[in-house]
Design an enzyme around this catalytic site. Structure first.
Site, mmCIF file in Angstrom:
data_model
loop_
_atom_site.group_PDB
_atom_site.id
_atom_site.type_symbol
_atom_site.label_atom_id
_atom_site.label_comp_id
_atom_site.label_asym_id
_atom_site.label_seq_id
_atom_site.Cartn_x
_atom_site.Cartn_y
_atom_site.Cartn_z
ATOM 1 N N ARG A 154 -23.694 25.069 44.087
ATOM 2 C CA ARG A 154 -23.899 26.110 43.088
ATOM 3 C C ARG A 154 -25.083 25.806 42.166
ATOM 4 O O ARG A 154 -25.938 26.666 41.915
ATOM 5 C CB ARG A 154 -22.614 26.294 42.262
ATOM 6 C CG ARG A 154 -21.498 27.004 42.994
ATOM 7 C CD ARG A 154 -20.245 27.049 42.165
ATOM 8 N NE ARG A 154 -19.639 25.731 42.042
ATOM 9 C CZ ARG A 154 -18.717 25.257 42.880
ATOM 10 N NH1 ARG A 154 -18.310 25.989 43.894
ATOM 11 N NH2 ARG A 154 -18.202 24.060 42.708
ATOM 12 N N ILE A 155 -25.129 24.579 41.630
ATOM 13 C CA ILE A 155 -26.192 24.237 40.678
ATOM 14 C C ILE A 155 -27.525 24.084 41.394
ATOM 15 O O ILE A 155 -28.567 24.533 40.896
ATOM 16 C CB ILE A 155 -25.827 22.965 39.901
ATOM 17 C CG1 ILE A 155 -24.551 23.198 39.078
ATOM 18 C CG2 ILE A 155 -26.971 22.539 38.990
ATOM 19 C CD1 ILE A 155 -24.025 21.963 38.372
ATOM 20 N N ASP A 174 -28.816 18.722 52.219
ATOM 21 C CA ASP A 174 -27.379 18.901 52.005
ATOM 22 C C ASP A 174 -26.674 18.795 53.350
ATOM 23 O O ASP A 174 -26.802 19.692 54.196
ATOM 24 C CB ASP A 174 -27.076 20.250 51.358
ATOM 25 C CG ASP A 174 -25.657 20.331 50.815
ATOM 26 O OD1 ASP A 174 -24.722 19.900 51.531
ATOM 27 O OD2 ASP A 174 -25.474 20.815 49.684
ATOM 28 N N ALA A 228 -27.282 14.842 38.366
ATOM 29 C CA ALA A 228 -26.007 14.672 39.062
ATOM 30 C C ALA A 228 -25.236 13.498 38.448
ATOM 31 O O ALA A 228 -24.938 13.507 37.264
ATOM 32 C CB ALA A 228 -26.266 14.465 40.556
ATOM 33 N N ARG A 229 -24.934 12.478 39.238
ATOM 34 C CA ARG A 229 -24.188 11.315 38.763
ATOM 35 C C ARG A 229 -25.131 10.119 38.622
ATOM 36 O O ARG A 229 -26.064 9.946 39.412
ATOM 37 C CB ARG A 229 -23.063 10.968 39.740
ATOM 38 C CG ARG A 229 -21.974 12.019 39.813
ATOM 39 C CD ARG A 229 -21.114 12.004 38.548
ATOM 40 N NE ARG A 229 -20.064 13.016 38.600
ATOM 41 C CZ ARG A 229 -20.130 14.204 38.011
ATOM 42 N NH1 ARG A 229 -21.215 14.533 37.328
ATOM 43 N NH2 ARG A 229 -19.125 15.060 38.096
ATOM 44 N N ASP A 253 -30.037 12.434 33.180
ATOM 45 C CA ASP A 253 -29.015 12.983 32.294
ATOM 46 C C ASP A 253 -27.682 12.275 32.468
ATOM 47 O O ASP A 253 -26.737 12.562 31.744
ATOM 48 C CB ASP A 253 -28.841 14.483 32.541
ATOM 49 C CG ASP A 253 -27.920 15.139 31.516
ATOM 50 O OD1 ASP A 253 -28.118 14.887 30.312
ATOM 51 O OD2 ASP A 253 -27.003 15.879 31.913
ATOM 52 N N GLU A 258 -21.872 4.677 30.906
ATOM 53 C CA GLU A 258 -22.108 5.510 29.729
ATOM 54 C C GLU A 258 -21.139 5.142 28.610
ATOM 55 O O GLU A 258 -19.964 4.898 28.881
ATOM 56 C CB GLU A 258 -21.960 6.994 30.099
ATOM 57 C CG GLU A 258 -22.979 7.447 31.131
ATOM 58 C CD GLU A 258 -22.819 8.913 31.525
ATOM 59 O OE1 GLU A 258 -21.875 9.574 31.030
ATOM 60 O OE2 GLU A 258 -23.629 9.396 32.330
ATOM 61 N N HIS A 275 -26.094 12.900 29.021
ATOM 62 C CA HIS A 275 -25.159 13.656 29.858
ATOM 63 C C HIS A 275 -24.787 14.981 29.191
ATOM 64 O O HIS A 275 -23.614 15.286 28.950
ATOM 65 C CB HIS A 275 -23.902 12.831 30.142
ATOM 66 C CG HIS A 275 -23.318 13.137 31.494
ATOM 67 N ND1 HIS A 275 -22.740 12.179 32.285
ATOM 68 C CD2 HIS A 275 -23.231 14.298 32.194
ATOM 69 C CE1 HIS A 275 -22.322 12.732 33.413
ATOM 70 N NE2 HIS A 275 -22.614 14.013 33.385
ATOM 71 N N GLY A 277 -25.992 18.113 30.409
ATOM 72 C CA GLY A 277 -26.402 19.216 31.265
ATOM 73 C C GLY A 277 -25.684 20.517 30.995
ATOM 74 O O GLY A 277 -26.283 21.595 31.024
#
Length: 311
Positions: A154-155, A174, A228-229, A253, A258, A275, A277
């Site tokens: 989606r993003i 992907d 993402a991560r 991000d 963290e 983080h 977003g």
């Protein structure tokens, strides 16, 4: 029946209290995050016994944590669910909901903004001007650049749609998409990296995607954006790639640990955000209200059937 709900994300209900008000109006007792940050496993295991519902962020919800809890419902406020052991959720009879569409627009918009910020050297010029120096820098345009989007969910798709008016050459990676369907240029990661001027990560998992080998495949002067991560990028390898000029600039991000206090802090070619977003007023309110409704619906569902928390 009186339900107790733990709020995981420290930012939930801020700046708008409507999601918390909605939960209280429906008779739920709210337990706020007492630490003002991401809860650790040990903290969760201490907080969750006696709790019926959880508004979840990125906390680690593995089988031991869930077995130690009395949770009936988990409502994930966000799109990623790799932090949740869904098999354990099913085995333990816990109702699970997420908000997969909530952060899409906000993350995509921030990604586009950060790409342009990197290309135009905005942050170094701002810092220089704040220090009293009139230091003009020549940057780059987006037009004609080859942009690789890793993770075309989606993003990723929304980011690609925002990039299209800039006349970029778009490549996607992907493994879950069929390369024979649609007009999108789909490639393998190692095949695509040498072609990219800009690499954007929107992947869904927590495995390492960009490490030493992948940086070596990139052309000199590539820009990297990770929305993402944090685990998707090897931070030590990124630091080396920045120092060597392989990476011209990076925006991150999310981070492997963290809050982040690692060696990339203060690096002149790295732009970092904590983080955030999904952190727009509109996006957060929509997502948090959806998470609150999901929690209430899940608790209502548990009333309709015998609740057995399996061992």
């Amino acid at each position: 029946m009186h339900f107790r709900v733990l709020i995981g994300p420290s930012s939930f209900g801020s700046p708008h209290s409507a999601p918390l008000d909605f939960l209280r109006e429906n008779g739920l007792s709210i337990i706020p995050n007492p630490y003002g940050r991401k809860l650790s496993r040990s903290e969760l295991m201490a907080l969750l016994p006696g709790v019926d519902g959880l508004i979840a962020g990125l906390e680690t919800l593995d089988r031991p944590v869930l077995k130690a809890s009395t949770l009936k419902v988990i409502s994930r406020c966000g799109s990623g669910i790799t932090n949740v052991d869904l098999m354990a959720v099913q085995d333990l009879g816990i109702v699970f909901h997420s908000t997969p569409y909530g952060p899409t627009q906000a993350v995509a918009e921030l990604t586009l903004g950060m790409v342009i910020t990197l290309l135009r050297d905005v942050w170094p010029m701002q810092a220089s001007l704040s220090g009293g120096k009139w230091d003009k820098r020549v940057g780059y345009q987006l037009k004609g650049k080859t942009v690789l989007v890793v993770g075309f969910g989606r993003i990723g798709r929304r980011t690609a749609s925002l990039l299209e008016p800039f006349a970029v050459n778009l490549i996607a990676v992907d493994p879950f998409l069929d390369p024979k369907k649609g007009s999108l240029r789909l490639m393998g990661l190692h095949e695509a990296l040498p072609l990219a001027d800009i690499v954007i990560l929107h992947a869904g998992g927590e495995e390492e995607i960009i490490g030493e080998k992948e940086f070596r495949l990139m052309k000199d002067g590539t820009f990297l954006c990770n929305a993402a991560r944090g685990q998707n990028v090897n931070e030590a390898a990124l630091s080396e790639a920045l120092d060597s000029g392989k990476i011209a600039g990076a925006w991150l991000d999310s981070f492997s640990c963290e809050p982040y206090h690692g060696p990339l802090c203060g690096h002149s070619r790295v732009l970092m955000t904590p983080h955030v977003g999904s952190y727009t007023t509109e996006g957060r309110l929509d997502m948090e209200m959806e998470a609150a409704r999901n929690l209430i619906d899940g608790l209502a569902e548990t009333k309709q059937r015998p609740y057995i928390h399996k061992s």
